[in-house]
Design a protein around this motif. Structure first.
Motif, mmCIF file in Angstrom:
data_model
loop_
_atom_site.group_PDB
_atom_site.id
_atom_site.type_symbol
_atom_site.label_atom_id
_atom_site.label_comp_id
_atom_site.label_asym_id
_atom_site.label_seq_id
_atom_site.Cartn_x
_atom_site.Cartn_y
_atom_site.Cartn_z
ATOM 1 N N ALA A 27 0.803 -1.227 0.000
ATOM 2 C CA ALA A 27 0.000 0.000 0.000
ATOM 3 C C ALA A 27 0.836 1.278 0.000
ATOM 4 O O ALA A 27 0.533 2.210 -0.756
ATOM 5 C CB ALA A 27 -0.979 -0.006 1.174
ATOM 6 N N PRO A 28 1.910 1.371 0.801
ATOM 7 C CA PRO A 28 2.700 2.603 0.779
ATOM 8 C C PRO A 28 3.333 2.903 -0.586
ATOM 9 O O PRO A 28 3.695 4.045 -0.867
ATOM 10 C CB PRO A 28 3.797 2.356 1.827
ATOM 11 N N LEU A 29 3.453 1.883 -1.422
ATOM 12 C CA LEU A 29 4.047 2.065 -2.752
ATOM 13 C C LEU A 29 2.998 2.401 -3.809
ATOM 14 O O LEU A 29 3.333 2.667 -4.960
ATOM 15 C CB LEU A 29 4.813 0.805 -3.155
ATOM 16 N N GLY A 30 1.727 2.339 -3.428
ATOM 17 C CA GLY A 30 0.656 2.688 -4.356
ATOM 18 C C GLY A 30 0.325 1.608 -5.368
ATOM 19 O O GLY A 30 -0.303 1.895 -6.395
ATOM 20 N N CYS A 100 10.089 1.220 -8.478
ATOM 21 C CA CYS A 100 8.932 0.740 -7.712
ATOM 22 C C CYS A 100 9.013 -0.772 -7.534
ATOM 23 O O CYS A 100 8.767 -1.289 -6.439
ATOM 24 C CB CYS A 100 7.638 1.130 -8.424
ATOM 25 N N ARG A 103 11.590 -1.640 -4.830
ATOM 26 C CA ARG A 103 11.073 -1.369 -3.485
ATOM 27 C C ARG A 103 9.969 -2.347 -3.106
ATOM 28 O O ARG A 103 9.903 -2.832 -1.971
ATOM 29 C CB ARG A 103 10.583 0.079 -3.378
ATOM 30 N N ALA A 107 9.753 -5.073 -0.019
ATOM 31 C CA ALA A 107 8.610 -5.094 0.905
ATOM 32 C C ALA A 107 7.945 -6.468 0.906
ATOM 33 O O ALA A 107 7.579 -6.994 1.970
ATOM 34 C CB ALA A 107 7.603 -4.013 0.518
#
Length: 143
Positions: A27-30, A100, A103, A107
């Motif tokens: 979620a924090p990465l969209g 993205c 990252r 995650a």
């Protein structure tokens, strides 16, 4: 026989827990898990058409278009016509998409380690190996 001893029940509920943990990690990465799968396929083997990516992920064309549209809106992928076949759209990661993906993979790996945390390392690895065998065998039988 209690439900907790049934394979289907256990797999379903483990998958639901894993999906919730994955959604929270990404979620924090969209992005979500489906979008991460698209990015991973594009990074592993490209240039690929939308149809080829859809086939590798086992999703229909309509779903693939929606996924690529969302990733393109975020600047994570670019879509262009294939020079070899103008009917095909080639999809490639942008530099933002690669960042993205990097990252998101970190995650995802951290989330999977937490998810498998109650198991010792050997048992966790055996579980992943066993599931891989079941999935690969299913694909072989289907083909």
């Amino acid at each position: 026989m209690p439900l907790e001893s049934r394979l289907g029940y256990l797999l379903k509920h483990a998958q639901q827990r894993l999906a919730r943990a994955s959604a929270a990690a990404l979620a924090p990465l969209g992005i979500d898990g489906h979008e991460l799968a698209v990015l991973a396929v594009l990074a592993a083997e490209y240039p690929l058409s939308q149809v080829e990516v859809a086939g590798r992920l086992g999703v229909d064309r309509t779903t693939m278009v929606a996924l690529v549209d969302g990733l393109e809106d975020q600047g994570l992928v670019e879509r262009r016509r294939s020079p070899a076949d103008r009917r095909k759209n080639i999809v490639e990661l942008t530099s933002e998409g690669r960042d993205c993906l990097d990252r998101a993979e970190r995650a995802r790996l951290a989330m999977e380690r937490r998810f498998l945390g109650p198991l010792d390392e050997e048992t966790a690895a055996a579980l992943v190996r066993a599931l891989r065998i079941l999935v690969v065998e299913e694909r072989r039988v289907a083909e």
